[in-house]
Scaffold this motif. Structure first.
Motif, PDB file in Angstrom:
ATOM      1  N   THR A   1      19.986  -3.650  -9.255  1.00  0.00           N
ATOM      2  CA  THR A   1      19.764  -2.448  -8.456  1.00  0.00           C
ATOM      3  C   THR A   1      19.665  -2.788  -6.977  1.00  0.00           C
ATOM      4  OG1 THR A   1      17.342  -2.545  -8.582  1.00  0.00           O
ATOM      5  CG2 THR A   1      18.496  -1.361 -10.343  1.00  0.00           C
ATOM      6  N   ALA A   2      19.999  -1.798  -6.155  1.00  0.00           N
ATOM      7  CA  ALA A   2      19.720  -1.825  -4.722  1.00  0.00           C
ATOM      8  C   ALA A   2      18.821  -0.636  -4.428  1.00  0.00           C
ATOM      9  CB  ALA A   2      21.009  -1.735  -3.912  1.00  0.00           C
ATOM     10  N   ARG A   3      17.785  -0.838  -3.616  1.00  0.00           N
ATOM     11  CA  ARG A   3      16.815   0.218  -3.357  1.00  0.00           C
ATOM     12  C   ARG A   3      16.577   0.373  -1.861  1.00  0.00           C
ATOM     13  NH1 ARG A   3      12.277  -0.830  -8.165  1.00  0.00           N
ATOM     14  NH2 ARG A   3      13.722  -0.453  -9.890  1.00  0.00           N
ATOM     15  N   VAL A   4      16.314   1.621  -1.448  1.00  0.00           N
ATOM     16  CA  VAL A   4      16.015   1.937  -0.054  1.00  0.00           C
ATOM     17  C   VAL A   4      14.532   2.285   0.041  1.00  0.00           C
ATOM     18  CG1 VAL A   4      16.565   3.401   1.914  1.00  0.00           C
ATOM     19  CG2 VAL A   4      18.357   2.808   0.270  1.00  0.00           C
ATOM     20  N   TRP A   5      13.822   1.616   0.955  1.00  0.00           N
ATOM     21  CA  TRP A   5      12.373   1.761   1.075  1.00  0.00           C
ATOM     22  C   TRP A   5      11.997   2.330   2.439  1.00  0.00           C
ATOM     23  CZ3 TRP A   5       9.812   0.429  -3.336  1.00  0.00           C
ATOM     24  CH2 TRP A   5      10.481  -0.417  -4.232  1.00  0.00           C
ATOM     25  N   ASP A   6      10.953   3.150   2.458  1.00  0.00           N
ATOM     26  CA  ASP A   6      10.410   3.679   3.705  1.00  0.00           C
ATOM     27  C   ASP A   6       9.370   2.691   4.226  1.00  0.00           C
ATOM     28  OD1 ASP A   6       9.259   5.052   5.783  1.00  0.00           O
ATOM     29  OD2 ASP A   6       9.369   6.997   4.780  1.00  0.00           O
ATOM     30  N   ALA A   7       9.824   1.712   5.009  1.00  0.00           N
ATOM     31  CA  ALA A   7       8.927   0.672   5.508  1.00  0.00           C
ATOM     32  C   ALA A   7       7.921   1.227   6.501  1.00  0.00           C
ATOM     33  CB  ALA A   7       9.744  -0.448   6.150  1.00  0.00           C
ATOM     34  N   ASP A   8       8.309   2.236   7.289  1.00  0.00           N
ATOM     35  CA  ASP A   8       7.369   2.856   8.222  1.00  0.00           C
ATOM     36  C   ASP A   8       6.175   3.450   7.484  1.00  0.00           C
ATOM     37  OD1 ASP A   8       8.105   2.414  10.841  1.00  0.00           O
ATOM     38  OD2 ASP A   8       9.552   4.039  10.882  1.00  0.00           O
ATOM     39  N   ALA A   9       6.445   4.138   6.369  1.00  0.00           N
ATOM     40  CA  ALA A   9       5.359   4.740   5.591  1.00  0.00           C
ATOM     41  C   ALA A   9       4.449   3.669   5.011  1.00  0.00           C
ATOM     42  CB  ALA A   9       5.937   5.612   4.481  1.00  0.00           C
ATOM     43  N   ALA A  10       5.041   2.572   4.542  1.00  0.00           N
ATOM     44  CA  ALA A  10       4.239   1.480   3.993  1.00  0.00           C
ATOM     45  C   ALA A  10       3.353   0.859   5.064  1.00  0.00           C
ATOM     46  CB  ALA A  10       5.151   0.420   3.386  1.00  0.00           C
ATOM     47  N   ALA A  11       3.912   0.680   6.279  1.00  0.00           N
ATOM     48  CA  ALA A  11       3.139   0.091   7.374  1.00  0.00           C
ATOM     49  C   ALA A  11       1.986   0.995   7.781  1.00  0.00           C
ATOM     50  CB  ALA A  11       4.055  -0.176   8.562  1.00  0.00           C
ATOM     51  N   ALA A  12       2.253   2.304   7.881  1.00  0.00           N
ATOM     52  CA  ALA A  12       1.199   3.243   8.262  1.00  0.00           C
ATOM     53  C   ALA A  12       0.105   3.297   7.204  1.00  0.00           C
ATOM     54  CB  ALA A  12       1.800   4.631   8.484  1.00  0.00           C
ATOM     55  N   ALA A  13       0.500   3.270   5.920  1.00  0.00           N
ATOM     56  CA  ALA A  13      -0.490   3.288   4.845  1.00  0.00           C
ATOM     57  C   ALA A  13      -1.337   2.026   4.857  1.00  0.00           C
ATOM     58  CB  ALA A  13       0.212   3.438   3.500  1.00  0.00           C
ATOM     59  N   ALA A  14      -0.703   0.883   5.145  1.00  0.00           N
ATOM     60  CA  ALA A  14      -1.440  -0.377   5.195  1.00  0.00           C
ATOM     61  C   ALA A  14      -2.451  -0.375   6.327  1.00  0.00           C
ATOM     62  CB  ALA A  14      -0.466  -1.543   5.362  1.00  0.00           C
ATOM     63  N   GLU A  15      -2.063   0.171   7.483  1.00  0.00           N
ATOM     64  CA  GLU A  15      -2.984   0.224   8.617  1.00  0.00           C
ATOM     65  C   GLU A  15      -4.145   1.166   8.323  1.00  0.00           C
ATOM     66  OE1 GLU A  15      -3.843  -1.367  12.429  1.00  0.00           O
ATOM     67  OE2 GLU A  15      -2.378  -1.864  10.877  1.00  0.00           O
ATOM     68  N   GLY A  16      -3.850   2.295   7.656  1.00  0.00           N
ATOM     69  CA  GLY A  16      -4.916   3.220   7.288  1.00  0.00           C
ATOM     70  C   GLY A  16      -5.873   2.619   6.282  1.00  0.00           C
ATOM     71  N   LYS A  17      -5.346   1.874   5.334  1.00  0.00           N
ATOM     72  CA  LYS A  17      -6.196   1.219   4.343  1.00  0.00           C
ATOM     73  C   LYS A  17      -7.086   0.179   5.001  1.00  0.00           C
ATOM     74  CE  LYS A  17      -5.930  -1.235  -0.072  1.00  0.00           C
ATOM     75  NZ  LYS A  17      -5.019  -1.773  -1.112  1.00  0.00           N
ATOM     76  N   LYS A  18      -6.539  -0.525   6.000  1.00  0.00           N
ATOM     77  CA  LYS A  18      -7.307  -1.547   6.702  1.00  0.00           C
ATOM     78  C   LYS A  18      -8.452  -0.924   7.492  1.00  0.00           C
ATOM     79  CE  LYS A  18      -6.714  -5.206  10.160  1.00  0.00           C
ATOM     80  NZ  LYS A  18      -5.730  -5.891  11.046  1.00  0.00           N
ATOM     81  N   LYS A  19      -8.190   0.236   8.114  1.00  0.00           N
ATOM     82  CA  LYS A  19      -9.201   0.868   8.960  1.00  0.00           C
ATOM     83  C   LYS A  19     -10.247   1.626   8.151  1.00  0.00           C
ATOM     84  CE  LYS A  19      -6.347   1.486  13.101  1.00  0.00           C
ATOM     85  NZ  LYS A  19      -5.722   2.486  14.015  1.00  0.00           N
ATOM     86  N   PHE A  20      -9.781   2.323   7.096  1.00  0.00           N
ATOM     87  CA  PHE A  20     -10.673   3.247   6.398  1.00  0.00           C
ATOM     88  C   PHE A  20     -11.006   2.821   4.974  1.00  0.00           C
ATOM     89  CE2 PHE A  20      -8.013   5.734   9.377  1.00  0.00           C
ATOM     90  CZ  PHE A  20      -9.007   6.060  10.287  1.00  0.00           C
ATOM     91  N   GLY A  21     -10.403   1.719   4.511  1.00  0.00           N
ATOM     92  CA  GLY A  21     -10.728   1.210   3.191  1.00  0.00           C
ATOM     93  C   GLY A  21     -10.205   2.052   2.059  1.00  0.00           C
ATOM     94  N   SER A  22      -9.156   2.833   2.297  1.00  0.00           N
ATOM     95  CA  SER A  22      -8.590   3.667   1.246  1.00  0.00           C
ATOM     96  C   SER A  22      -7.091   3.752   1.436  1.00  0.00           C
ATOM     97  CB  SER A  22      -9.195   5.070   1.276  1.00  0.00           C
ATOM     98  OG  SER A  22      -8.891   5.701   2.504  1.00  0.00           O
ATOM     99  N   GLY A  23      -6.416   4.259   0.413  1.00  0.00           N
ATOM    100  CA  GLY A  23      -4.965   4.402   0.499  1.00  0.00           C
ATOM    101  C   GLY A  23      -4.264   3.251  -0.181  1.00  0.00           C
ATOM    102  N   ASP A  24      -2.973   3.410  -0.363  1.00  0.00           N
ATOM    103  CA  ASP A  24      -2.151   2.401  -1.027  1.00  0.00           C
ATOM    104  C   ASP A  24      -1.036   1.994  -0.090  1.00  0.00           C
ATOM    105  OD1 ASP A  24      -0.488   0.899  -2.667  1.00  0.00           O
ATOM    106  OD2 ASP A  24      -0.972   2.103  -4.435  1.00  0.00           O
ATOM    107  N   ALA A  25      -0.918   0.694   0.184  1.00  0.00           N
ATOM    108  CA  ALA A  25       0.066   0.214   1.149  1.00  0.00           C
ATOM    109  C   ALA A  25       1.451   0.049   0.560  1.00  0.00           C
ATOM    110  CB  ALA A  25      -0.397  -1.121   1.733  1.00  0.00           C
ATOM    111  N   SER A  26       1.606   0.311  -0.722  1.00  0.00           N
ATOM    112  CA  SER A  26       2.911   0.111  -1.343  1.00  0.00           C
ATOM    113  C   SER A  26       3.758   1.368  -1.259  1.00  0.00           C
ATOM    114  CB  SER A  26       2.742  -0.271  -2.816  1.00  0.00           C
ATOM    115  OG  SER A  26       3.979  -0.234  -3.472  1.00  0.00           O
ATOM    116  N   PRO A  27       4.990   1.275  -0.726  1.00  0.00           N
ATOM    117  CA  PRO A  27       5.856   2.452  -0.694  1.00  0.00           C
ATOM    118  C   PRO A  27       6.316   2.854  -2.080  1.00  0.00           C
ATOM    119  CG  PRO A  27       7.072   0.530   0.005  1.00  0.00           C
ATOM    120  CD  PRO A  27       5.643   0.100  -0.167  1.00  0.00           C
ATOM    121  N   ALA A  28       6.103   1.979  -3.076  1.00  0.00           N
ATOM    122  CA  ALA A  28       6.489   2.313  -4.445  1.00  0.00           C
ATOM    123  C   ALA A  28       5.424   3.142  -5.146  1.00  0.00           C
ATOM    124  CB  ALA A  28       6.738   1.031  -5.239  1.00  0.00           C
ATOM    125  N   SER A  29       4.237   3.296  -4.518  1.00  0.00           N
ATOM    126  CA  SER A  29       3.167   4.048  -5.163  1.00  0.00           C
ATOM    127  C   SER A  29       3.461   5.542  -5.174  1.00  0.00           C
ATOM    128  CB  SER A  29       1.845   3.802  -4.430  1.00  0.00           C
ATOM    129  OG  SER A  29       1.922   4.288  -3.098  1.00  0.00           O
TER     130      SER A  29
END
Length: 223
Positions: free
Chosen positions: A179-207
């Motif tokens: 398979t070839a897959r297209v990922w929203d890396a911007d969304a993953a990065a924003a989720a990771a930063e939010g999880k780091k700051k607020f301790g919640s959320g999922d940093a995986s774009p596959a979630s």
């Protein structure tokens, strides 16, 4: 020379870089035709190469009638190499015949690194510089050397290749699972930063299935 396992035309340096299966790099001056500079880079074969750009703020002059010192942005271009030893290494390539300077080296994946690519994204206020993937099935976004922003399992089999979709914050990955897959890396990065700051959320774009934009599957017909 040992077998060539990776090659890069480094436009920013006006040089040709080759990676070899003995773990070495060779930097060739394509303008002057000088002999290659050989470097010890990895413990095993060099699997991939790319250029990355970093922006640093440097103090400028103090403006008149003000005690505040302005900052000026400076862009540096670095060489990035990945290897079967699971490590990434950044290099500063100098002008002329000066040998490249090894900047940082770190273990990035559990197992062989198979591809790296510049993957700049800033749409959500969170910046990242490049992405890597390997035979552990993982994709990782990096803010800088040894500074992972987030990681996710992209495929059930080794991820053999990846590419950025032209600055739109999207990544394309290919795998041995067919398979070839297209990922929203911007969304993953924003989720990771939010999880780091607020301790919640999922940093995986596959979630969130909406973040995997599209998946393709085909059967190879090579002889």
């Amino acid at each position: 020379y040992s077998d060539v396992s990776a090659v890069l035309v480094a436009v920013g340096f006006r040089k040709l870089v080759t990676g070899h299966d003995d773990g070495s790099l060779r930097v060739w001056d394509v303008v002057s035709g000088d002999d290659a500079v050989a470097l010890s880079a990895h413990e095993n074969a060099v699997s991939c190469l790319c250029e990355i750009s970093t922006v640093s703020l440097r103090p400028g002059r103090v403006a008149r009638r003000s005690s505040r010192r302005d900052e000026t942005a400076s862009t540096d271009t670095l060489l990035l190499s990945g290897g079967f030893d699971g490590r990434l290494v950044t290099w500063r390539v100098r002008d002329g015949n000066e040998p490249p300077e090894r900047k940082r080296a770190w273990r990035a994946h559990d197992g062989e690194i198979l591809a790296v690519a510049p993957a700049e994204g800033k749409e959500n206020g969170v910046s990242f510089l490049f992405a890597s993937c390997g035979n552990d099935g993982m994709v990782k976004l990096w803010k800088g050397a040894d500074e992972a922003l987030c990681a996710w399992r992209a495929h059930g089999e080794p991820v053999t290749c990846l590419a950025s979709l032209g600055g739109g914050g999207k990544l394309v990955t290919g795998s041995e699972d067919g398979t070839a897959r297209v990922w929203d890396a911007d969304a993953a990065a924003a989720a990771a930063e939010g999880k780091k700051k607020f301790g919640s959320g999922d940093a995986s774009p596959a979630s969130d299935s909406g973040r995997v934009r599209r998946a393709y599957r085909w059967r190879s017909r090579h002889a």
